[in-house]
Enzyme design. Structure first.
Site, PDB file in Angstrom:
ATOM      1  CD  GLN A 198     -13.081  35.655  46.099  1.00 44.53           C
ATOM      2  OE1 GLN A 198     -12.873  34.588  46.688  1.00 44.53           O
ATOM      3  NE2 GLN A 198     -12.875  36.824  46.672  1.00 44.53           N
ATOM      4  CB  ALA A 239     -16.416  28.685  51.369  1.00 44.99           C
ATOM      5  CG  HIS A 240     -13.217  32.149  49.568  1.00 50.13           C
ATOM      6  ND1 HIS A 240     -13.399  33.472  49.307  1.00 50.13           N
ATOM      7  CD2 HIS A 240     -13.366  32.011  50.894  1.00 50.13           C
ATOM      8  CE1 HIS A 240     -13.631  34.115  50.439  1.00 50.13           C
ATOM      9  NE2 HIS A 240     -13.621  33.247  51.414  1.00 50.13           N
ATOM     10  CG  ASN A 241      -8.548  30.967  49.850  1.00 45.31           C
ATOM     11  OD1 ASN A 241      -9.321  31.841  49.502  1.00 45.31           O
ATOM     12  ND2 ASN A 241      -7.291  30.907  49.414  1.00 45.31           N
ATOM     13  CB  SER A 259      -9.635  30.296  55.100  1.00 46.74           C
ATOM     14  OG  SER A 259      -9.518  31.241  54.061  1.00 46.74           O
TER      15      SER A 259
END
Length: 343
Positions: A198, A239-241, A259
């Site tokens: 990441q 969470a990521h993005n 995302s």
């Protein structure tokens, strides 16, 4: 500090009923009122407390009709709840702020730290980090390498901000939160899982407040983004993005998978869960424990899993409670039909 009813009324644009010189120096809930305190009344359920409260001043909405006299001085305003928020902000701003750098703080020689800051005991400021004017970094907080804090940020004890993350001005992060830990990225293989590095960051814009023990993961690439004015409660997972739009608010234990894009001015109740790679429009209001598997257009109020309009949801719940009886009735009808067939 003490303020009179007249001074308070002038500040919030209210009208005094009673003693203009009545003074207060603290706040109290209306049911726990005491002399020298100011309380407020906005919920009709608490109206009966106004007749017995010992608070010296009570903020009350213009349209409230009282059935009998009260001993407290009243200040009538359009919205008591909004006005007490302004007064609490004024009170908080009047409190002295910590300044200075504790001798036990570990600050990298390559970090840039403004002069008028507070850095508490055992706080860590990493290589190349930038701490803006008026920031307060409380004990045991960790500001990683290359992190930027804008002006007026408050980082409470035991917050960890991983390398490279970027914060704007007036960002508040409460104790125990983690900003920029790795997103949950793993690729399955024949023997288990390969970790997907990441390499992105987290970007937090101006005037954001993040509750205790909330986690915002760094992106796989690019940035996880929290837009200006967002307010996140305690124990939230971003969470990521993910991108959270301006002025969106979330209650405790909301979880947003990777995302997902969330619009502006949304409101999510406690324990709302959003699937990954979906888009939520502007001004979407989700009731507590709603589970969202797909995209939602803007300007909607929804509840349930999958989310539906509140009226339909509560009708469905009424039917759901009757399912055992309906199931029994269905079996009885089946038996009756079989008997009629035999005849």
């Amino acid at each position: 500090m003490e303020f009179t009813a007249k001074q308070i009324a002038e500040f919030i644009g209210g009208k005094v009923e009673g003693d203009e010189l009545a003074s207060v120096n603290t706040f109290a809930k209306i049911e726990e009122g005491k002399k020298g305190a100011i309380s407020f009344l906005s919920n009709p359920k608490y109206l009966h407390y106004i007749y017995d409260t010992e608070s010296s001043i009570v903020l009350i909405n213009d349209d409230v009709v009282l059935e009998k006299p009260v001993s407290a001085t009243l200040i009538r305003v359009k919205n008591a709840y909004e006005c007490v928020a302004k007064l609490l902000q004024l009170y908080a701003e009047s409190m002295p702020k910590k300044q200075g750098i504790d001798k036990t703080a570990a600050i990298s020689a390559s970090a840039t730290v403004a002069e008028d800051v507070y850095i508490g005991a055992y706080a860590v400021i990493g290589d190349g980090a930038k701490i803006g004017s008026g920031c307060q970094v409380y004990p045991h907080a960790v500001i990683g390498d290359g992190v930027t804090l804008g002006e007026g940020c408050i980082i409470y004890p035991n917050v960890t901000i991983y390398q490279g993350c970027q914060l704007g001005n007036n960002v508040t992060i409460h104790a125990g939160s983690v900003i920029g830990a790795d997103g949950f990225g793993f690729a399955p293989n024949a023997e288990g899982y390969d970790k997907i590095p990441q390499i992105g960051i987290v970007t937090i814009e101006d005037n954001v407040e993040i509750g205790a023990n909330t986690c915002i993961d760094r992106s796989t690439m690019g940035s996880t983004i929290i837009r200006k004015g967002v307010k996140l409660d305690n124990l939230i997972q971003i969470a990521h993005n993910v991108e959270v739009g301006e002025n969106t608010v979330m209650s405790a234990q909301v979880g947003v998978a990777g995302s997902t894009k969330i619009g502006s001015w949304c409101m999510f109740g406690g324990q709302v869960g959003l699937a990954g790679h979906i888009t939520i429009g502007d001004k979407v209001f989700l009731g507590a424990q709603s589970g969202v598997p797909g995209n939602i257009k803007g300007d909607q109020t929804l509840i349930g899993t999958p989310p539906m309009e509140p009226k339909a949801y509560f009708k469905s719940q009424a039917v759901f409670r009757r399912l055992p009886d309906m199931y029994k009735e269905l079996n009885d009808l089946k038996k009756q039909i079989e008997e009629l067939k035999k005849k």
